[in-house]
Design a protein around this motif. Sequence first.
Motif, PDB file in Angstrom:
ATOM      1  N   ILE A 185     -16.784 -60.885  23.023  1.00 18.00           N
ATOM      2  CA  ILE A 185     -15.592 -61.094  22.204  1.00 18.00           C
ATOM      3  C   ILE A 185     -15.998 -60.893  20.760  1.00 18.00           C
ATOM      4  O   ILE A 185     -16.945 -61.513  20.274  1.00 18.00           O
ATOM      5  CB  ILE A 185     -15.022 -62.517  22.405  1.00 18.00           C
ATOM      6  N   TYR A 186     -15.278 -60.016  20.053  1.00 21.52           N
ATOM      7  CA  TYR A 186     -15.695 -59.623  18.713  1.00 21.52           C
ATOM      8  C   TYR A 186     -14.684 -60.077  17.657  1.00 21.52           C
ATOM      9  O   TYR A 186     -13.476 -60.140  17.909  1.00 21.52           O
ATOM     10  CB  TYR A 186     -15.883 -58.110  18.642  1.00 21.52           C
ATOM     11  N   GLU A 187     -15.202 -60.364  16.490  1.00 22.26           N
ATOM     12  CA  GLU A 187     -14.370 -60.767  15.366  1.00 22.26           C
ATOM     13  C   GLU A 187     -13.670 -59.551  14.755  1.00 22.26           C
ATOM     14  O   GLU A 187     -14.124 -58.420  14.909  1.00 22.26           O
ATOM     15  CB  GLU A 187     -15.237 -61.450  14.298  1.00 22.26           C
ATOM     16  N   PRO A 188     -12.553 -59.774  14.047  1.00 22.62           N
ATOM     17  CA  PRO A 188     -11.888 -58.651  13.358  1.00 22.62           C
ATOM     18  C   PRO A 188     -12.843 -58.023  12.348  1.00 22.62           C
ATOM     19  O   PRO A 188     -13.684 -58.720  11.764  1.00 22.62           O
ATOM     20  CB  PRO A 188     -10.700 -59.324  12.655  1.00 22.62           C
ATOM     21  N   PRO A 189     -12.737 -56.711  12.128  1.00 27.58           N
ATOM     22  CA  PRO A 189     -13.634 -56.069  11.157  1.00 27.58           C
ATOM     23  C   PRO A 189     -13.438 -56.616   9.752  1.00 27.58           C
ATOM     24  O   PRO A 189     -12.326 -57.000   9.375  1.00 27.58           O
ATOM     25  CB  PRO A 189     -13.243 -54.587  11.231  1.00 27.58           C
ATOM     26  N   ARG A 190     -14.538 -56.647   9.014  1.00 26.93           N
ATOM     27  CA  ARG A 190     -14.506 -57.074   7.608  1.00 26.93           C
ATOM     28  C   ARG A 190     -15.251 -56.052   6.770  1.00 26.93           C
ATOM     29  O   ARG A 190     -16.277 -55.516   7.197  1.00 26.93           O
ATOM     30  CB  ARG A 190     -15.172 -58.440   7.427  1.00 26.93           C
ATOM     31  N   PHE A 191     -14.737 -55.819   5.572  1.00 25.86           N
ATOM     32  CA  PHE A 191     -15.352 -54.851   4.665  1.00 25.86           C
ATOM     33  C   PHE A 191     -15.460 -55.493   3.288  1.00 25.86           C
ATOM     34  O   PHE A 191     -14.452 -55.849   2.678  1.00 25.86           O
ATOM     35  CB  PHE A 191     -14.504 -53.573   4.587  1.00 25.86           C
ATOM     36  N   MET A 192     -16.694 -55.640   2.812  1.00 23.34           N
ATOM     37  CA  MET A 192     -16.893 -56.289   1.523  1.00 23.34           C
ATOM     38  C   MET A 192     -16.244 -55.486   0.404  1.00 23.34           C
ATOM     39  O   MET A 192     -16.357 -54.260   0.345  1.00 23.34           O
ATOM     40  CB  MET A 192     -18.385 -56.466   1.237  1.00 23.34           C
ATOM     41  N   THR A 193     -15.578 -56.193  -0.494  1.00 21.28           N
ATOM     42  CA  THR A 193     -14.966 -55.565  -1.655  1.00 21.28           C
ATOM     43  C   THR A 193     -15.900 -55.651  -2.865  1.00 21.28           C
ATOM     44  O   THR A 193     -16.844 -56.441  -2.885  1.00 21.28           O
ATOM     45  CB  THR A 193     -13.636 -56.243  -2.016  1.00 21.28           C
ATOM     46  N   VAL A 194     -15.599 -54.845  -3.862  1.00 24.90           N
ATOM     47  CA  VAL A 194     -16.357 -54.908  -5.111  1.00 24.90           C
ATOM     48  C   VAL A 194     -16.269 -56.305  -5.706  1.00 24.90           C
ATOM     49  O   VAL A 194     -17.256 -56.866  -6.190  1.00 24.90           O
ATOM     50  CB  VAL A 194     -15.839 -53.844  -6.099  1.00 24.90           C
ATOM     51  N   ALA A 195     -15.079 -56.906  -5.677  1.00 20.23           N
ATOM     52  CA  ALA A 195     -14.900 -58.246  -6.238  1.00 20.23           C
ATOM     53  C   ALA A 195     -15.765 -59.271  -5.511  1.00 20.23           C
ATOM     54  O   ALA A 195     -16.364 -60.156  -6.140  1.00 20.23           O
ATOM     55  CB  ALA A 195     -13.427 -58.650  -6.170  1.00 20.23           C
ATOM     56  N   GLN A 196     -15.871 -59.170  -4.192  1.00 22.64           N
ATOM     57  CA  GLN A 196     -16.713 -60.108  -3.436  1.00 22.64           C
ATOM     58  C   GLN A 196     -18.188 -59.917  -3.772  1.00 22.64           C
ATOM     59  O   GLN A 196     -18.926 -60.897  -3.924  1.00 22.64           O
ATOM     60  CB  GLN A 196     -16.476 -59.907  -1.939  1.00 22.64           C
ATOM     61  N   ALA A 197     -18.623 -58.666  -3.877  1.00 21.93           N
ATOM     62  CA  ALA A 197     -20.019 -58.400  -4.223  1.00 21.93           C
ATOM     63  C   ALA A 197     -20.343 -58.943  -5.612  1.00 21.93           C
ATOM     64  O   ALA A 197     -21.389 -59.578  -5.823  1.00 21.93           O
ATOM     65  CB  ALA A 197     -20.290 -56.896  -4.170  1.00 21.93           C
ATOM     66  N   LEU A 198     -19.436 -58.716  -6.563  1.00 21.97           N
ATOM     67  CA  LEU A 198     -19.664 -59.220  -7.914  1.00 21.97           C
ATOM     68  C   LEU A 198     -19.655 -60.749  -7.930  1.00 21.97           C
ATOM     69  O   LEU A 198     -20.413 -61.367  -8.692  1.00 21.97           O
ATOM     70  CB  LEU A 198     -18.601 -58.665  -8.866  1.00 21.97           C
ATOM     71  N   GLY A 199     -18.834 -61.359  -7.094  1.00 22.45           N
ATOM     72  CA  GLY A 199     -18.819 -62.823  -7.021  1.00 22.45           C
ATOM     73  C   GLY A 199     -20.171 -63.370  -6.606  1.00 22.45           C
ATOM     74  O   GLY A 199     -20.648 -64.375  -7.154  1.00 22.45           O
ATOM     75  N   GLN A 200     -20.813 -62.730  -5.634  1.00 22.45           N
ATOM     76  CA  GLN A 200     -22.139 -63.184  -5.199  1.00 22.45           C
ATOM     77  C   GLN A 200     -23.177 -62.951  -6.300  1.00 22.45           C
ATOM     78  O   GLN A 200     -24.054 -63.790  -6.528  1.00 22.45           O
ATOM     79  CB  GLN A 200     -22.543 -62.454  -3.912  1.00 22.45           C
TER      80      GLN A 200
END
Length: 282
Positions: A185-200
């Motif tokens: 059973i797999y989770e829905p796909p996720r794609f990191m955004t520029v905003a998320q990368a900058l947040g980290q």
Amino acid sequence: MVLWMIGLGLGDAGDITVKGRDALQKCSLVYLEAYTSILPGLGREDLAAAYGLSGQILEADRELVESGCEEMLERSKYENVAFLVVGDALCATTHCDLWLRARKMGVKVNVIHNASVMNAIAACGLQLYRFGETISIPYWTDDWRPASFYDKILMNRRSGLHSLCLLDIKTKEQTIENLMRGRKIYEPPRFMTVAQALGQLIAIEQDRKEGICSSSALVVGVARLGREDQAIAFGKLEEVARVDLGDPLHSLVICASELHELEREFLEFHRVGREHGEGSTG
């Protein structure tokens, strides 16, 4: 016979080279690598129709490529097999590993290259010879917050080089519970955004205080590179972090501390707020 490793380019089904399409027509078995990158909005059925294939395209997920590819390689000894890769066929380490395993098994391998983020990032205006080590930024979890990607950006910055950051994608991930119970059973796909990368990066900067990811650092956010609707946003980190670049895939560049005059002039066409209010679509 031959294992054909064929790059598909970045935009859509039409980006395959003539040489790549000709090779594809010779193959009785076709795989599409589906975890290091994707062509958004195009499934295996769409690609099969676009390439005029009578058979189906098989999914090559992480498990198959990294540990379950023996059948594919064995069949390549007796028939033509295609391994399709979004972007270029050998840009990812895992694809180089596949090439090595094939050769060690006595399989003939032909590689057909194509455009990838590694060269198409020049669309933002930064000169390719001024890029340092390419960096992958993974999603953080509650109990796993690596910072090694920050250290690599720091090394590039100290060498006067730009940092291309490839952002995480999760296309076939399982929860710990499903993994432990052996449930597919797999989770829905996720794609990191520029905003998320900058947040980290901002979170690490607040702890490390090296200044490479301060609010005034110059960065470039890129989305859907190579497509007609690609978006590029240049500006201070705090400005680009507020831009909605839209659908995946996203990439990020942390600029070197010094920019060439030509780079500056080119980047201004993608300055946040210049045209469409959020960078440019050119």
